[in-house]
Design an enzyme around this catalytic site. Structure first.
Site, PDB file in Angstrom:
ATOM      1  N   LEU A  70       1.125  -1.245  -0.090  1.00 31.84           N
ATOM      2  CA  LEU A  70      -0.173   0.186  -0.094  1.00 31.84           C
ATOM      3  C   LEU A  70       0.972   1.342  -0.032  1.00 31.84           C
ATOM      4  O   LEU A  70       1.222   1.900   0.909  1.00 31.84           O
ATOM      5  CB  LEU A  70      -0.944  -0.089   1.127  1.00 31.84           C
ATOM      6  CG  LEU A  70      -2.108  -1.220   1.316  1.00 31.84           C
ATOM      7  CD1 LEU A  70      -2.663  -1.215   2.538  1.00 31.84           C
ATOM      8  CD2 LEU A  70      -2.849  -1.108   0.238  1.00 31.84           C
ATOM      9  N   GLU A  72       0.991   3.973  -2.767  1.00 31.43           N
ATOM     10  CA  GLU A  72       0.695   4.588  -4.200  1.00 31.43           C
ATOM     11  C   GLU A  72       1.785   5.525  -4.700  1.00 31.43           C
ATOM     12  O   GLU A  72       2.045   5.767  -5.827  1.00 31.43           O
ATOM     13  CB  GLU A  72      -0.621   5.177  -4.091  1.00 31.43           C
ATOM     14  CG  GLU A  72      -1.757   4.053  -3.986  1.00 31.43           C
ATOM     15  CD  GLU A  72      -2.119   3.497  -2.802  1.00 31.43           C
ATOM     16  OE1 GLU A  72      -1.430   3.988  -1.601  1.00 31.43           O
ATOM     17  OE2 GLU A  72      -3.067   2.754  -2.603  1.00 31.43           O
ATOM     18  N   ALA A  96      -9.935   4.596  -8.374  1.00 26.67           N
ATOM     19  CA  ALA A  96      -9.530   5.779  -8.935  1.00 26.67           C
ATOM     20  C   ALA A  96      -9.183   6.729  -7.745  1.00 26.67           C
ATOM     21  O   ALA A  96      -8.194   7.519  -7.824  1.00 26.67           O
ATOM     22  CB  ALA A  96     -10.604   6.748  -9.834  1.00 26.67           C
ATOM     23  N   ASP A  97      -9.752   6.856  -6.447  1.00 22.37           N
ATOM     24  CA  ASP A  97      -9.553   7.472  -5.432  1.00 22.37           C
ATOM     25  C   ASP A  97      -7.968   7.439  -4.826  1.00 22.37           C
ATOM     26  O   ASP A  97      -7.617   8.336  -4.247  1.00 22.37           O
ATOM     27  CB  ASP A  97     -10.521   6.961  -4.217  1.00 22.37           C
ATOM     28  CG  ASP A  97     -11.909   6.950  -4.662  1.00 22.37           C
ATOM     29  OD1 ASP A  97     -12.942   7.756  -4.330  1.00 22.37           O
ATOM     30  OD2 ASP A  97     -12.239   6.134  -5.805  1.00 22.37           O
ATOM     31  N   PHE A  98      -7.736   6.037  -5.276  1.00 23.08           N
ATOM     32  CA  PHE A  98      -6.424   5.826  -4.562  1.00 23.08           C
ATOM     33  C   PHE A  98      -5.003   6.449  -5.107  1.00 23.08           C
ATOM     34  O   PHE A  98      -3.919   6.861  -4.952  1.00 23.08           O
ATOM     35  CB  PHE A  98      -5.897   4.081  -4.696  1.00 23.08           C
ATOM     36  CG  PHE A  98      -6.952   3.566  -4.022  1.00 23.08           C
ATOM     37  CD1 PHE A  98      -7.553   3.967  -3.146  1.00 23.08           C
ATOM     38  CD2 PHE A  98      -7.069   2.102  -4.478  1.00 23.08           C
ATOM     39  CE1 PHE A  98      -8.870   3.163  -2.389  1.00 23.08           C
ATOM     40  CE2 PHE A  98      -7.908   1.357  -3.676  1.00 23.08           C
ATOM     41  CZ  PHE A  98      -8.827   1.790  -2.689  1.00 23.08           C
ATOM     42  N   HIS A 141     -14.476   5.639  -2.114  1.00 18.84           N
ATOM     43  CA  HIS A 141     -14.155   4.541  -3.212  1.00 18.84           C
ATOM     44  C   HIS A 141     -14.961   4.761  -4.622  1.00 18.84           C
ATOM     45  O   HIS A 141     -15.368   3.660  -5.129  1.00 18.84           O
ATOM     46  CB  HIS A 141     -14.389   3.264  -2.651  1.00 18.84           C
ATOM     47  CG  HIS A 141     -13.425   2.950  -1.760  1.00 18.84           C
ATOM     48  ND1 HIS A 141     -13.296   3.480  -0.295  1.00 18.84           N
ATOM     49  CD2 HIS A 141     -12.459   1.876  -1.749  1.00 18.84           C
ATOM     50  CE1 HIS A 141     -12.683   2.720   0.297  1.00 18.84           C
ATOM     51  NE2 HIS A 141     -11.786   1.894  -0.323  1.00 18.84           N
TER      52      HIS A 141
END
Length: 362
Positions: A70, A72, A96-98, A141
């Site tokens: 985790l 990004e 996409a939020d990540f 999310h």
């Protein structure tokens, strides 16, 4: 077979799901380019990002298709370094939020290398973002950030709405685009089947006419292109209204002349986007049209998008958060016949009624 016979041979079409088109193009990129690799959370999982990378780790090995922690921002930094060194990274974000966690790398580094170094250096890479939708995805999310990324020069942002768009565009991106390219894929599309064929005119990395019409123009993005096409068929059957649907397709580099010519022809406009209306794609469409011709429309346009609030988790609230087919049809009819059009509207009140009914968060 003679050249003339080949020229007039009917084009062969096949049925290919959206996820299948993604898998096919990812497989093709790895097979054709030894310097290409795929990384992201879950890319080597047995589900393979909803079927878009399934089996690729077994086929090409863990050095070319691999999971990441985790991290990004760190993952994107690795991709930028690899790109500058001559590799072609494909990074995936299962939501996409990540990608918001990698904004510094995307905005301050990847998007600016060509400018800062006078074209000597560049970051050819593909960043895949999946928009979450349905079954309680909630506020963190379900966001569709095309307007955010398209705001920054140096980034190319596309939103393929069909398998054909993926099959046509992804090889163009991976083979010769200087990048970076952000492709925003909608989760509701993944399980849908589309007709795909080889074409002399592949879908370009810009806008195109998805359906020709004369009475009203609908400019749409991603899954809203399908909603617009369904609505166009409905109003054609019910009222003889012919809708021209334009797939904006490239959010960062649309064909504004194409959009303007269609709006000038019909004089009426509906904009259907997958995100919020405020400071978004719908606003930019209007800005571009007004700059070209303030009298291009005969009346104010209609706009469809998410309610100006974070996405609710409850299904009952989510159903009224996104525009439904009922609202899409009503907006088109109101543009052509007025608000009191008197034409029966579809009963469909939830956008997910025409798509997969999810039983879990993914």
């Amino acid at each position: 077979m003679s050249a003339t016979a080949k020229k007039h041979q009917p084009t062969q079409s096949r049925v290919l799901s959206y996820a299948g088109a993604l898998l096919e193009t990812m497989d093709g990129a790895l097979a054709a380019h030894a310097n290409t690799f795929i990384m992201g959370q879950g890319v080597d999982d047995f589900k393979g990002i909803f079927g878009s990378t399934t089996g690729l780790a077994d086929k090409y090995g863990a050095k070319r298709v691999f999971d990441v922690p985790l991290m990004e921002e760190g993952m994107t930094g690795v991709a930028i370094g690899a790109s500058l060194a001559g590799d072609y990274p494909i990074t995936t974000h299962i939501r996409a939020d990540f990608a918001f966690l990698a904004m510094n790398q995307i905005i301050n580094l990847a998007s600016k290398y060509r400018y800062m170094f006078g074209g000597i250096m560049s970051c050819p890479m593909l960043i895949r973002l999946v928009v979450g939708r349905s079954w309680g995805q909630g506020a963190q999310h379900s966001q569709s950030p095309q307007a955010t990324f398209a705001h920054y020069p140096g980034l190319t942002v596309v939103m393929p709405s069909t398998s054909q768009a993926i099959v046509d565009m992804y090889p163009q991106i991976i083979n010769r685009h200087p990048g970076p390219v952000i492709s925003i894929e909608h989760r509701l599309l993944y399980n849908l089947d589309f007709s795909v064929s080889a074409s002399a005119k592949p879908i370009p990395l810009t806008s195109y006419v998805a359906r020709e019409g004369r009475d009203v123009t609908v400019v749409a993005t991603s899954v809203m292109v399908l909603e617009a096409m369904r609505a166009a068929q409905y109003v054609s059957d019910k009222a003889g209204i012919e809708v021209e649907v334009i797939d904006l397709n490239s959010i960062s580099h649309p064909d504004w002349d194409l959009v303007a010519n269609s709006a000038r022809k019909t004089g009426k406009l509906v904009i259907a986007d997958t995100s919020w209306l405020e400071y978004g794609v719908a606003a930019e469409v209007c800005r571009q049209l007004m700059l070209r011709d303030p009298a291009i429309l005969r009346q104010p346009p209609a706009m469809l998008g998410m309610v100006a609030a974070p996405c609710p988790t409850a299904k009952s609230l989510e159903d009224i958060y996104y525009p439904s087919q009922h609202e899409t049809v009503d907006a088109i009819l109101a543009q052509v016949r007025g608000a009191a059009h008197g034409i029966e509207l579809p009963d469909e009140r939830s956008m997910t009624e025409g798509y997969k009914r999810f039983r879990g968060p993914f």
